[in-house]
Design a protein around this motif. Sequence first.
Motif, mmCIF file in Angstrom:
data_model
loop_
_atom_site.group_PDB
_atom_site.id
_atom_site.type_symbol
_atom_site.label_atom_id
_atom_site.label_comp_id
_atom_site.label_asym_id
_atom_site.label_seq_id
_atom_site.Cartn_x
_atom_site.Cartn_y
_atom_site.Cartn_z
ATOM 1 N N THR A 1 0.669 6.225 -2.789
ATOM 2 C CA THR A 1 0.145 5.103 -2.015
ATOM 3 C C THR A 1 -1.029 4.483 -2.757
ATOM 4 O OG1 THR A 1 -1.386 6.518 -0.774
ATOM 5 C CG2 THR A 1 0.813 6.181 0.168
ATOM 6 N N GLN B 1 -4.863 2.512 -2.259
ATOM 7 C CA GLN B 1 -5.968 2.285 -1.327
ATOM 8 C C GLN B 1 -6.452 0.845 -1.368
ATOM 9 O OE1 GLN B 1 -8.222 5.665 -3.037
ATOM 10 N NE2 GLN B 1 -8.457 6.362 -0.932
ATOM 11 N N TYR B 2 -6.175 0.155 -2.461
ATOM 12 C CA TYR B 2 -6.556 -1.250 -2.557
ATOM 13 C C TYR B 2 -5.479 -1.996 -3.332
ATOM 14 C CZ TYR B 2 -8.377 0.279 -7.143
ATOM 15 O OH TYR B 2 -8.518 0.824 -8.394
ATOM 16 N N ASP B 3 -5.424 -3.288 -3.114
ATOM 17 C CA ASP B 3 -4.404 -4.121 -3.730
ATOM 18 C C ASP B 3 -4.522 -4.068 -5.251
ATOM 19 O OD1 ASP B 3 -2.366 -5.942 -4.040
ATOM 20 O OD2 ASP B 3 -3.633 -7.702 -3.731
ATOM 21 N N ASP C 1 3.889 -1.604 -9.053
ATOM 22 C CA ASP C 1 3.707 -0.590 -8.012
ATOM 23 C C ASP C 1 4.866 0.405 -8.031
ATOM 24 O OD1 ASP C 1 1.393 -1.855 -7.188
ATOM 25 O OD2 ASP C 1 2.350 -2.896 -5.506
ATOM 26 N N TYR D 1 0.818 -1.211 0.000
ATOM 27 C CA TYR D 1 0.000 0.000 0.000
ATOM 28 C C TYR D 1 0.858 1.270 0.000
ATOM 29 C CZ TYR D 1 -3.660 -3.362 0.892
ATOM 30 O OH TYR D 1 -4.506 -4.426 0.770
ATOM 31 N N SER D 2 1.977 1.275 0.699
ATOM 32 C CA SER D 2 2.915 2.401 0.636
ATOM 33 C C SER D 2 3.892 2.104 -0.492
ATOM 34 C CB SER D 2 3.649 2.566 1.973
ATOM 35 O OG SER D 2 2.749 2.835 3.020
#
Length: 535
Positions: free
Chosen positions: A364, A366-368, A353, A294-295
């Motif tokens: 960041t 908010q969801y996978d 990512d 997430y980060s």
Amino acid sequence: RDSARARDYCEISPMEHSLMSSPNKPIVLLEEKEGSPISRHVAEGLKHQGLFLPYTPLHYLLLEQCGLPLVMTSGNISGEPIATDNEEALERLSGVAGCFLLHDRDILIRYDDSVTRVFQGVEYPVRRARGYAPYPLTLSSSSEIEVLALGAELKNTFCLLRADKAYVGQHVGNMDNALALDHFEKALETVTRLFSLKPQLVACDLHPEYVTTQIAADYGIPVTPVQHHHAHIAGCMADNCLEEEVIGVAWDGTGYGEDGTVWGGEFLYCNGPQYRRLAHLRQYKMPGSDSCIYSIYRMAAGVLSGVYSDADTALGKLRQVVEIEGPEADIIAFQLENGVNALLTSSSGRLFDAAASITGMRRTAQYDGQAACELEAVAEDVDSGYPFQLLDGQGIYIVDTGPLFEGLLTDSLAGVQRSLMAGKFHHTMACIIAETCDLLSGETGIRKIALSGGVFQNVLLTGKVVEMLKSRNLVPVLHRRVPCNDGGIAFGQAVVAAGRFAQSTSKVDSEDNSEGGFIEKDKSRGSVGDGALSI
């Protein structure tokens, strides 16, 4: 309310219309029309919308009263299963719902909506639940034993295998809370009773901290652990009724590797119950481990620390495109330099990512998978990319993506358009798959390439990979009946466990190995698993 109204919002092909209108009534992912009146906050940052038509009388009544399409979500708090009765809904959802429409018809078992899409003219499932599960899938061969497979931790489904039929349960979701486990157990009991199944063997993931792994022994029958990415490829093979050997490309976010690191960018030899790791993406440190999901700027720092000489240099460059406060930057540098809470990963999902962070698109998630979805949505379809290297690491090839990320950061610092950077990144990742598979095919003589794992939900990447593989006279094999994501893991686990049992009873190469398979490990080419067979 109907497909005519749906065409006001999205482009709908004949195949997509057929899926929407079928008795299954799944949610179908469709390309949104330019200028569509749907709020920008619905599927924000994406190019597709999930549309579905009414499948209950209540839906028709609501839509007739409203005269507009309704934006809907499941009746649950994020991460929890859907509520199934009035009192439960009132208690669990009172903090998020302003009012409730109650009903006097009991819901006997939880079923989420199924989600599907069309890829290259064929259905390509995303989530298999209402309307599909637990309709049995027919296999090309018959199992000698009844198998229960418990699936993965995320996007969980279970699978029961008997003879030539696999009963894949409905989407359960994330197995990280007591409500989800209760949902899992009730759904499993329902399917077991409905089809009079009596499993004699249970299959689970290798990850020791997965709930499904921890409960495997509770069933009182022998347990067979199956490596996560092996299950992906075996599931893709069974989905296509393939019994011949394949090169499997298993790309996803997370899977427990036999060496204790996080896998997710794997190239495997697989013939069903046997597999061997042939190549993988270069490993990078994950500062903060799971917090990188997430980060995502943390994952970018981990990647760049592998590109540059030290963590401080990497963070200094990253902070030119991503905001990271000084104290946290110091913590990240300490983790990277000392290996504290910084697992190694070969995950392709984490690279998406990192790319989204380095391009400045997102700090960041908010969801996978959010960053990867948005990276795909903005990407131009280009035919140029960044450099990478394919290295021979003592018998297992390693794809060095360091040059890729060095080039990506250079473009980002130079102010290159994000859409172009995203397009070049996708093109490079597709080239990595095609060139690595071409090399491995030349060495093994195997031409069929099975593509599995959540990364292949990305249709821009998958389309490029399919095209590139075909141009090299290779044969891509995709999922068609179960999802390529972790919703298909249980199916693969069941097939592997049944295959191992067949091997053991036929006394073929019956030397046991440490993971419970029945083929002697070949130690000549690095990490080997699930009873690997030498090529």
